[in-house]
Write a protein that holds these residues in place. Structure first.
Motif, PDB file in Angstrom:
ATOM      1  N   VAL A 108       0.834  -1.208   0.000  1.00 26.88           N
ATOM      2  CA  VAL A 108       0.000   0.000   0.000  1.00 26.88           C
ATOM      3  C   VAL A 108       0.871   1.261   0.000  1.00 26.88           C
ATOM      4  N   LYS A 109       0.369   2.289  -0.713  1.00 25.98           N
ATOM      5  CA  LYS A 109       1.019   3.606  -0.690  1.00 25.98           C
ATOM      6  C   LYS A 109       0.024   4.573  -0.064  1.00 25.98           C
ATOM      7  N   PHE A 110       0.507   5.436   0.804  1.00 20.96           N
ATOM      8  CA  PHE A 110      -0.375   6.432   1.428  1.00 20.96           C
ATOM      9  C   PHE A 110      -0.296   7.764   0.694  1.00 20.96           C
ATOM     10  N   ASN A 111      -1.473   8.370   0.478  1.00 21.84           N
ATOM     11  CA  ASN A 111      -1.530   9.764   0.025  1.00 21.84           C
ATOM     12  C   ASN A 111      -2.213  10.526   1.145  1.00 21.84           C
ATOM     13  N   ILE A 112      -1.451  11.382   1.811  1.00 21.09           N
ATOM     14  CA  ILE A 112      -2.067  11.985   2.996  1.00 21.09           C
ATOM     15  C   ILE A 112      -2.444  13.445   2.785  1.00 21.09           C
ATOM     16  N   ALA A 144       8.859   2.652   8.578  1.00 20.88           N
ATOM     17  CA  ALA A 144       8.338   1.292   8.387  1.00 20.88           C
ATOM     18  C   ALA A 144       8.475   0.842   6.929  1.00 20.88           C
ATOM     19  N   GLY A 145       8.923   1.750   6.066  1.00 22.32           N
ATOM     20  CA  GLY A 145       9.151   1.388   4.659  1.00 22.32           C
ATOM     21  C   GLY A 145       7.910   1.503   3.793  1.00 22.32           C
ATOM     22  N   ILE A 146       6.883   2.187   4.289  1.00 20.63           N
ATOM     23  CA  ILE A 146       5.662   2.379   3.486  1.00 20.63           C
ATOM     24  C   ILE A 146       5.828   3.659   2.652  1.00 20.63           C
TER      25      ILE A 146
END
Ligand SMILES: C[S@@+](CC[C@H](N)C(=O)[O-])C[C@H]1O[C@@H](n2cnc3c(N)ncnc32)[C@H](O)[C@@H]1O
Ligand code: SF4
Length: 290
Positions: A108-112, A144-146
């Motif tokens: 998963v990739k986060f877009n915040i 965490a490498g995300i």
């Protein structure tokens, strides 16, 4: 097997949020209806139906997706059962250390949601956002490498606040997506001020042809991309919108082709895979005017 044509799917797993961003379009969901939360069981059935499709991205969004207690299970299921990109649009205020650890085992990739780069502006924009806590969480997610990137909605033509966000993104090696506010008069012209600002600092500029312009910035040994989303909503450019090909699945399993439209079709999961794939096709065929 029917082809569904849509290229990206956004799962709106909750219609509510703990922030109060004034600009928020809530992904087209009404803000005046009771809380709705997508169930993992329904999402799982739907993912099983569409997992062989030629889809480039599945995005988990909301409202705030972390208000859905099953969002981790959903992302894990998507990670294990599909091969496309998996992303999550979140304000990052509710994620726990355990959830970060669990998600670090997925792609998963986060877009915040990151409107401003000062404590006061951040609080004023979000209603309850704690800037210092978010900075700490961004660091934990990175450690965490995300993969994580910032989404900044441009709410005014004043570029001084935007410069602060760009400086923050570069200093922290965070890719940045700039979203001129949809629904605000004159926001289609923000690019007249923002493009020169980016051009001055960029080593590269690519028009992706979907309405997104990508700049590469390299400063002090840091390299980031800044993507400006020149939304097709501004010119009602249906061809560009079709090229982008993004459909939304609402918490109650209804399907919506565009944030400016209401729910358009209820997915009948109980009628089986072929029926549901045809429902996606039907919505695609009708998606030819704005
Ligand atoms: C509606 S939010 C939902 C997910 C999550 N709560 C978040 O804020 O990322 C999804 C994305 O839409 C963007 N967004 C919200 N309102 C917008 C608007 N009026 N114009 C452009 N983008 C907007 C947000 O910045 C965010 O990146
Ligand atoms: S955090 Fe996201 S969903 Fe919540 S109000 Fe802000 S933009 Fe909207």
């Amino acid at each position: 097997m029917s082809k569904i044509y849509w290229d990206k799917i956004r799962f709106l797993v909750a219609n509510v949020c703990n922030y109060r961003c004034r600009f928020c379009h809530n992904e087209g969901q009404s803000k005046n209806i009771p809380q709705q939360i997508m169930s993992f069981e329904q999402l799982k059935i739907l993912l099983d139906y569409i997992k062989d499709q030629d889809i480039s991205e599945l995005c988990f969004s909301g409202g705030e997706p972390f208000l859905n207690k099953e969002v981790i299970k959903m992302i894990q299921y998507a990670d294990e059962n599909t091969t496309c990109d998996v992303s999550c649009a979140t304000n990052l205020s509710l994620i726990t250390d355990v959830q970060i650890k669990d998600l670090s085992a997925t792609r998963v990739k986060f877009n915040i949601q990151f409107p401003f780069a000062t404590m006061t502006d951040f609080k004023n924009s979000t209603g309850s956002g704690n800037y210092i806590k978010i900075l700490d969480t961004i660091k934990k997610v990175q450690d965490a490498g995300i993969c994580i990137g910032l989404n900044t909605v441009i709410q005014s033509p004043d570029t001084s606040k935007l410069t602060q966000v760009i400086d923050f993104a570069i200093a922290n090696n965070l890719p940045l997506k700039l979203l001129p506010q949809i629904g605000l008069n004159g926001s289609e012209k923000f690019k007249d001020d923002v493009f020169p600002l980016l051009q001055k600092r960029a080593i590269d500029r690519i028009d992706k042809g979907t309405g997104a312009i990508r700049y590469t910035l390299v400063e002090d040994g840091h390299r980031i991309t800044v993507l400006y989303i020149d939304s097709p909503c501004f010119t009602k450019d249906i061809d560009r919108c079709r090229k982008y090909g993004e459909v939304r699945v609402l918490p109650n399993m209804s399907l919506q082709s565009c944030i400016l439209k209401d729910k358009e079709l209820s997915l009948a999961l109980e009628k089986g895979k072929d029926y549901v794939l045809n429902q996606f096709c039907e919505l695609w065929r009708g998606f030819n005017h704005c």
